[in-house]
Design an enzyme around this catalytic site. Structure first.
Site, PDB file in Angstrom:
ATOM      1  CD  GLU A 269      -2.394   1.256   2.813  1.00  0.00           C
ATOM      2  OE1 GLU A 269      -3.280   2.112   3.004  1.00  0.00           O
ATOM      3  OE2 GLU A 269      -2.031   0.440   3.682  1.00  0.00           O
ATOM      4  CE  LYS A 328      -8.227   1.366   3.716  1.00  0.00           C
ATOM      5  NZ  LYS A 328      -7.196   1.865   4.648  1.00  0.00           N
ATOM      6  CB  CYS A 380      -5.150  -0.757   4.758  1.00  0.00           C
ATOM      7  SG  CYS A 380      -4.686  -0.302   6.446  1.00  0.00           S
TER       8      CYS A 380
END
Length: 507
Positions: A269, A328, A380
């Site tokens: 990430e 995300k 994440c």
């Protein structure tokens, strides 16, 4: 221990016992993985609730959860203060606020069970409490953004109960674990017949879990292909410094070039300390080299949309001559967005605190194309939410998660997150490739085993192999609702019966 002595002990030290049990329960999770504690500690709380008043049961539940989350998520302080540079008081405020919110859920369970089912019987221990526990952990996992950390099912990543994950997800594992805790209470306080029944049922449930671990719910959809994970291990406090930027870019370039020819290369990430459009020529050169060697790239990058003036946390897939993006969806409160009024933002500006909000991606993003696969992506802590990946499993043949664990230093957080990622592979029946900034990167097989694992805190290019899988596990077909429905039925069954009179209570 006689009931009167147990009552006296609980009356005098109950809150401290509950707090200690909660703190000890955190050791059931990775990296300690002292599995018996995930049964014993809830059982202690069940016993403390046995004859308590509703008000005291709420307090005992609060104390238990305070111990659990203070011990199990202390790394929030590390992320907010040590690496986020927030003042100590603000870090403590945010951490204690989260602990208090989580503890409120356990307090509500204690109050509700004692208020509406005051008689301590096997019905409470084996039916109502396990069902209420699952519903509570499900609720705290999504309400107000949610925080699903330390659900007791996750501690069973290497136990026979993990066999239930493809069948009903982590919540089904939690249900069986909580039932086992109720059986322990039955062994302490039940009649000989009740003890025998509880032991037999628990033995059957654990034996069935072990048998289910040998069951394959999905099938291979092609041959193995090579995978490389590029773990740069750039310290978080150096990553965004101007005088360190070129060093970071050169590190990821050289590490990537060392594995060109690998079918799929994955970065973590936000791997680079620049926005995607700022690294245009750099990325173009990497892409050209990757095409020449037959490699596809999946790169964690921050993206700025000049038209909308929005920032996204994304994963870019460079496959052949195609570019794909995943953004995300589930952002971290006070990390990627700040739910505060303008006055607080003005104060944050004066304190030199970052407060730029990211924009969440769309809920219905399709799998990305890479290495000839349809790749279901999470970024994440999205891999902590099992239901987040359900929408793509009918098409995805591979799962990829990228994350930045540098925020947490040498804490338990990366180990806990890897443990949760293992359940995502189990629930989906797919390989999961997990690329992190400084560990723990790895490749997880469809049965939840970590088949390749990188060292922490060291630059490493981890090579391995994955295989595409197809088909749907029962959990992938139905999601959480069958287990939740079962829990609601268990609560209804427990509420049908009126308690007998003469209950003794601890004040």
């Amino acid at each position: 221990m006689p009931s009167a002595a147990l009552a006296a002990l609980a009356r005098r030290y109950g809150a401290w016992i509950a707090f200690a049990a909660g703190a000890a329960c955190s050791l059931a999770f990775a990296p300690a993985e002292l599995l018996p504690l995930v049964v014993a500690c809830p059982a202690i709380l069940f016993l403390l609730w046995d004859e308590a008043t509703p008000r005291r049961a709420a307090w005992l539940g609060f104390c238990y959860a305070a111990g659990l989350f203070l011990s199990g998520t202390y790394w929030i302080y590390t992320a907010v203060h040590v690496f986020g540079k927030a003042p100590i008081w603000l870090a403590l405020f945010l951490m204690s606020g989260l602990v208090a919110i989580m503890a409120a859920y356990y307090a509500i369970v204690g109050w509700s069970v004692v208020r509406f089912l005051p008689r301590a019987t096997t019905r409470r221990w084996l039916v109502v409490l396990p069902a209420a526990w699952v519903l509570m952990e499900w609720l705290r996992g999504w309400l107000f953004s949610g925080f699903p950390w330390l659900e007791i099912g996750y501690a069973h990543s290497d136990s026979p109960l993990a066999g239930y994950a493809p069948l009903g997800g982590v919540h089904l594992v939690t249900l069986v674990s909580a039932f086992t805790a109720g059986a322990v209470v039955t062994a302490v306080r039940g009649t000989p017949r009740e003890r025998a029944v509880a032991v037999v049922v628990v033995a059957l449930l654990w034996a069935a879990g072990a048998a289910l671990r040998e069951r394959a719910w999905t099938t291979p959809a092609g041959d193995e292909f090579t995978v490389a994970i590029v773990q740069g291990a750039i310290p978080q406090d150096l990553k965004w410094q101007d005088d360190h930027r070129e060093q970071t870019l050169e590190l990821y370039r050289s590490m990537t070039e060392s594995v060109l020819g690998t079918r799929l290369i994955v970065w973590p990430e936000a791997a680079l300390p620049v926005l995607a459009h700022e690294a245009g020529p750099y990325l173009a050169n990497l892409w050209t080299d990757a095409q020449r060697h037959g490699s596809d790239l999946m790169l964690g990058l921050l993206r700025y949309d000049a038209e909308t003036k929005r920032y996204y946390n994304g994963l870019m897939a460079l496959s052949g001559d195609k570019v794909g993006w995943y953004f995300k969806r589930r952002l971290v409160p006070f990390g990627e967005f700040f739910p505060v009024p303008k006055a607080v933002r003005s104060w944050m500006r004066l304190m030199s605190l970052t407060y730029v909000d990211m924009t969440p991606g769309a809920d219905d993003q399709p799998p990305l194309d890479a290495a000839g696969q349809k790749v279901g992506v999470t970024i994440c802590y999205e891999d902590a939410y099992g239901s987040e990946q359900l929408g793509v499993l009918d098409r995805a043949t591979l799962l990829v998660n990228v994350t930045n664990n540098a925020w947490f230093g040498d804490s338990t957080a990366p180990h806990q997150q890897l443990q949760m990622a293992r359940f995502r592979a189990l629930e989906a029946g797919r390989y999961l490739v997990r690329a992190t900034s400084n560990g723990i990167s790895g490749i997880i097989a469809p049965d939840g085993r970590v088949v390749r694992r990188a060292a922490q805190f060291a630059p490493e290019v981890m090579r391995g192999a994955a295989r595409p899988f197809q088909g749907l596990t029962p959990y992938a077909r139905s999601g959480n609702w069958p287990v939740l429905g079962l829990c609601f039925l268990m609560l209804a069954a427990g509420a049908r019966f009126r308690p007998r009179q003469g209950t003794v209570r601890w004040e």
